[in-house]
Design a protein around this motif. Sequence first.
Motif, PDB file in Angstrom:
ATOM      1  N   GLU A 155     -49.496  22.951 -53.447  1.00 25.90           N
ATOM      2  CA  GLU A 155     -50.916  23.145 -53.722  1.00 25.90           C
ATOM      3  C   GLU A 155     -51.730  23.269 -52.443  1.00 25.90           C
ATOM      4  OE1 GLU A 155     -52.187  20.295 -56.679  1.00 25.90           O
ATOM      5  OE2 GLU A 155     -51.185  21.452 -58.263  1.00 25.90           O
ATOM      6  N   THR A 156     -51.301  22.605 -51.372  1.00 29.49           N
ATOM      7  CA  THR A 156     -51.949  22.784 -50.071  1.00 29.49           C
ATOM      8  C   THR A 156     -51.768  24.220 -49.595  1.00 29.49           C
ATOM      9  OG1 THR A 156     -51.600  20.462 -49.490  1.00 29.49           O
ATOM     10  CG2 THR A 156     -52.014  21.981 -47.671  1.00 29.49           C
ATOM     11  N   ALA A 157     -50.564  24.765 -49.787  1.00 28.70           N
ATOM     12  CA  ALA A 157     -50.304  26.167 -49.416  1.00 28.70           C
ATOM     13  C   ALA A 157     -51.174  27.104 -50.246  1.00 28.70           C
ATOM     14  CB  ALA A 157     -48.825  26.501 -49.601  1.00 28.70           C
ATOM     15  N   PHE A 158     -51.349  26.810 -51.543  1.00 32.58           N
ATOM     16  CA  PHE A 158     -52.217  27.628 -52.399  1.00 32.58           C
ATOM     17  C   PHE A 158     -53.656  27.612 -51.873  1.00 32.58           C
ATOM     18  CE2 PHE A 158     -49.392  26.928 -56.360  1.00 32.58           C
ATOM     19  CZ  PHE A 158     -48.771  28.144 -56.178  1.00 32.58           C
ATOM     20  N   ARG A 159     -54.150  26.412 -51.536  1.00 32.56           N
ATOM     21  CA  ARG A 159     -55.538  26.280 -51.081  1.00 32.56           C
ATOM     22  C   ARG A 159     -55.776  26.994 -49.754  1.00 32.56           C
ATOM     23  NH1 ARG A 159     -54.699  21.023 -53.203  1.00 32.56           N
ATOM     24  NH2 ARG A 159     -55.939  20.757 -55.091  1.00 32.56           N
TER      25      ARG A 159
ATOM     26  N   LYS B  51     -43.639  33.914 -50.336  1.00 29.53           N
ATOM     27  CA  LYS B  51     -44.128  32.850 -49.451  1.00 29.53           C
ATOM     28  C   LYS B  51     -44.131  31.502 -50.184  1.00 29.53           C
ATOM     29  CE  LYS B  51     -48.307  31.108 -47.320  1.00 29.53           C
ATOM     30  NZ  LYS B  51     -49.755  31.272 -47.219  1.00 29.53           N
ATOM     31  N   PHE B  52     -44.646  31.504 -51.419  1.00 33.50           N
ATOM     32  CA  PHE B  52     -44.726  30.249 -52.164  1.00 33.50           C
ATOM     33  C   PHE B  52     -43.344  29.784 -52.623  1.00 33.50           C
ATOM     34  CE2 PHE B  52     -49.061  32.080 -52.858  1.00 33.50           C
ATOM     35  CZ  PHE B  52     -49.684  31.236 -51.948  1.00 33.50           C
ATOM     36  N   SER B  53     -42.461  30.719 -52.915  1.00 33.07           N
ATOM     37  CA  SER B  53     -41.082  30.371 -53.260  1.00 33.07           C
ATOM     38  C   SER B  53     -40.394  29.732 -52.053  1.00 33.07           C
ATOM     39  CB  SER B  53     -40.300  31.607 -53.698  1.00 33.07           C
ATOM     40  OG  SER B  53     -40.876  32.148 -54.857  1.00 33.07           O
ATOM     41  N   THR B  54     -40.690  30.258 -50.858  1.00 28.47           N
ATOM     42  CA  THR B  54     -40.118  29.712 -49.630  1.00 28.47           C
ATOM     43  C   THR B  54     -40.642  28.304 -49.364  1.00 28.47           C
ATOM     44  OG1 THR B  54     -39.973  31.945 -48.735  1.00 28.47           O
ATOM     45  CG2 THR B  54     -39.796  30.150 -47.160  1.00 28.47           C
ATOM     46  N   VAL B  55     -41.935  28.086 -49.618  1.00 30.30           N
ATOM     47  CA  VAL B  55     -42.513  26.740 -49.454  1.00 30.30           C
ATOM     48  C   VAL B  55     -41.748  25.748 -50.321  1.00 30.30           C
ATOM     49  CG1 VAL B  55     -44.540  25.306 -49.932  1.00 30.30           C
ATOM     50  CG2 VAL B  55     -44.819  27.503 -48.777  1.00 30.30           C
ATOM     51  N   LEU B  56     -41.470  26.147 -51.566  1.00 31.59           N
ATOM     52  CA  LEU B  56     -40.726  25.270 -52.473  1.00 31.59           C
ATOM     53  C   LEU B  56     -39.304  25.031 -51.963  1.00 31.59           C
ATOM     54  CD1 LEU B  56     -41.889  26.724 -55.897  1.00 31.59           C
ATOM     55  CD2 LEU B  56     -42.392  24.455 -55.003  1.00 31.59           C
ATOM     56  N   ALA B  57     -38.621  26.104 -51.600  1.00 30.91           N
ATOM     57  CA  ALA B  57     -37.228  25.990 -51.154  1.00 30.91           C
ATOM     58  C   ALA B  57     -37.122  25.164 -49.872  1.00 30.91           C
ATOM     59  CB  ALA B  57     -36.635  27.373 -50.943  1.00 30.91           C
ATOM     60  N   ASP B  58     -38.047  25.354 -48.939  1.00 22.54           N
ATOM     61  CA  ASP B  58     -38.021  24.608 -47.675  1.00 22.54           C
ATOM     62  C   ASP B  58     -38.229  23.119 -47.879  1.00 22.54           C
ATOM     63  OD1 ASP B  58     -37.595  26.975 -46.366  1.00 22.54           O
ATOM     64  OD2 ASP B  58     -39.630  27.133 -45.531  1.00 22.54           O
ATOM     65  N   ASN B  59     -38.870  22.738 -48.981  1.00 23.98           N
ATOM     66  CA  ASN B  59     -39.126  21.324 -49.258  1.00 23.98           C
ATOM     67  C   ASN B  59     -38.142  20.727 -50.268  1.00 23.98           C
ATOM     68  OD1 ASN B  59     -41.596  20.554 -47.666  1.00 23.98           O
ATOM     69  ND2 ASN B  59     -42.306  22.423 -48.648  1.00 23.98           N
ATOM     70  N   GLY B  60     -37.039  21.422 -50.500  1.00 24.92           N
ATOM     71  CA  GLY B  60     -35.966  20.857 -51.314  1.00 24.92           C
ATOM     72  C   GLY B  60     -36.034  21.144 -52.803  1.00 24.92           C
ATOM     73  N   ALA B  61     -36.910  22.018 -53.223  1.00 23.31           N
ATOM     74  CA  ALA B  61     -36.989  22.355 -54.654  1.00 23.31           C
ATOM     75  C   ALA B  61     -35.980  23.444 -54.985  1.00 23.31           C
ATOM     76  CB  ALA B  61     -38.393  22.835 -55.004  1.00 23.31           C
ATOM     77  N   THR B  62     -35.508  23.420 -56.223  1.00 20.34           N
ATOM     78  CA  THR B  62     -34.657  24.512 -56.698  1.00 20.34           C
ATOM     79  C   THR B  62     -35.470  25.323 -57.699  1.00 20.34           C
ATOM     80  OG1 THR B  62     -33.749  23.060 -58.394  1.00 20.34           O
ATOM     81  CG2 THR B  62     -32.486  23.273 -56.372  1.00 20.34           C
ATOM     82  N   ILE B  63     -35.587  26.607 -57.453  1.00 23.46           N
ATOM     83  CA  ILE B  63     -36.374  27.474 -58.319  1.00 23.46           C
ATOM     84  C   ILE B  63     -35.511  27.891 -59.496  1.00 23.46           C
ATOM     85  CG2 ILE B  63     -37.576  29.680 -58.472  1.00 23.46           C
ATOM     86  CD1 ILE B  63     -38.330  29.258 -55.516  1.00 23.46           C
TER      87      ILE B  63
ATOM     88  N   LEU C 217     -56.585  33.079 -56.218  1.00 26.39           N
ATOM     89  CA  LEU C 217     -57.864  32.823 -56.880  1.00 26.39           C
ATOM     90  C   LEU C 217     -57.850  31.463 -57.584  1.00 26.39           C
ATOM     91  CD1 LEU C 217     -58.554  36.307 -58.527  1.00 26.39           C
ATOM     92  CD2 LEU C 217     -59.510  35.403 -56.408  1.00 26.39           C
ATOM     93  N   ARG C 218     -56.790  31.193 -58.343  1.00 28.73           N
ATOM     94  CA  ARG C 218     -56.641  29.939 -59.088  1.00 28.73           C
ATOM     95  C   ARG C 218     -55.163  29.590 -59.164  1.00 28.73           C
ATOM     96  NH1 ARG C 218     -61.405  29.669 -58.762  1.00 28.73           N
ATOM     97  NH2 ARG C 218     -62.937  29.238 -60.352  1.00 28.73           N
ATOM     98  N   PHE C 219     -54.879  28.294 -59.380  1.00 27.16           N
ATOM     99  CA  PHE C 219     -53.500  27.851 -59.578  1.00 27.16           C
ATOM    100  C   PHE C 219     -53.495  26.607 -60.447  1.00 27.16           C
ATOM    101  CE2 PHE C 219     -55.096  25.792 -55.797  1.00 27.16           C
ATOM    102  CZ  PHE C 219     -54.730  24.459 -55.970  1.00 27.16           C
ATOM    103  N   LEU C 220     -52.380  26.396 -61.107  1.00 30.37           N
ATOM    104  CA  LEU C 220     -52.201  25.204 -61.929  1.00 30.37           C
ATOM    105  C   LEU C 220     -50.727  24.840 -61.909  1.00 30.37           C
ATOM    106  CD1 LEU C 220     -53.382  23.142 -63.969  1.00 30.37           C
ATOM    107  CD2 LEU C 220     -52.777  24.752 -65.760  1.00 30.37           C
ATOM    108  N   THR C 221     -50.439  23.592 -61.563  1.00 31.35           N
ATOM    109  CA  THR C 221     -49.065  23.107 -61.539  1.00 31.35           C
ATOM    110  C   THR C 221     -48.994  21.896 -62.464  1.00 31.35           C
ATOM    111  OG1 THR C 221     -48.843  23.788 -59.247  1.00 31.35           O
ATOM    112  CG2 THR C 221     -47.204  22.243 -60.063  1.00 31.35           C
ATOM    113  N   PHE C 222     -47.966  21.849 -63.301  1.00 30.44           N
ATOM    114  CA  PHE C 222     -47.825  20.693 -64.175  1.00 30.44           C
ATOM    115  C   PHE C 222     -46.361  20.339 -64.372  1.00 30.44           C
ATOM    116  CE2 PHE C 222     -48.654  24.532 -66.511  1.00 30.44           C
ATOM    117  CZ  PHE C 222     -47.651  24.584 -67.458  1.00 30.44           C
ATOM    118  N   ARG C 223     -46.145  19.068 -64.691  1.00 25.56           N
ATOM    119  CA  ARG C 223     -44.799  18.555 -64.907  1.00 25.56           C
ATOM    120  C   ARG C 223     -44.419  18.811 -66.362  1.00 25.56           C
ATOM    121  NH1 ARG C 223     -42.966  13.800 -66.871  1.00 25.56           N
ATOM    122  NH2 ARG C 223     -45.056  12.927 -66.847  1.00 25.56           N
ATOM    123  N   LEU C 224     -43.207  19.310 -66.574  1.00 29.09           N
ATOM    124  CA  LEU C 224     -42.745  19.589 -67.925  1.00 29.09           C
ATOM    125  C   LEU C 224     -42.100  18.352 -68.529  1.00 29.09           C
ATOM    126  CD1 LEU C 224     -41.040  23.057 -67.318  1.00 29.09           C
ATOM    127  CD2 LEU C 224     -43.314  22.625 -68.201  1.00 29.09           C
ATOM    128  N   ASP C 225     -42.571  17.937 -69.707  1.00 23.35           N
ATOM    129  CA  ASP C 225     -41.875  16.873 -70.415  1.00 23.35           C
ATOM    130  C   ASP C 225     -40.656  17.488 -71.104  1.00 23.35           C
ATOM    131  OD1 ASP C 225     -42.896  18.233 -72.570  1.00 23.35           O
ATOM    132  OD2 ASP C 225     -44.201  16.626 -73.262  1.00 23.35           O
TER     133      ASP C 225
END
Length: 125
Positions: free
Chosen positions: A75-79, A24-36, A85-93
């Motif tokens: 993150e809205t989908a996670f909430r 489900k979360f992979s689909t949320v990403l793909a539907d919004n233009g992200a490449t996994i 239970l918990r989630f954390l998303t961060f940008r990779l330098d």
Amino acid sequence: MKYETVFILTPVLSDAQMKEAVEKFSTVLADNGATIVNTEMWGLRKLAYPIQKKSTGFYTLIEFNGEPTIVRKLETAFRRDERVLRFLTFRLDKYAAEYAEKRRSLKAGKTETVKETVETEVKEG
């Protein structure tokens, strides 16, 4: 931009339910233009402290490339999902991205070594 998200799912889920949630979360990403780039299911692990009276959870890591606006939608989908239970998303330098690349290649190398060892043992046995 490169991102990495780790989320913990409630331990009361069956294997199929857990995989469906990750999908489900992979689909949320793909539907919004992200490449996994990579998805790793780390499995059931003990939590550092109880969350919602649970001491374990299913950990999952997803690496993806996309626009910064995708993070808010994810993150809205996670909430909204009660299984998370918990989630954390961060940008990779650039250094974290290089480390993630090395980690993936090492893991792939270990998998290949294990496959070769098993094939050799089967042939010899």
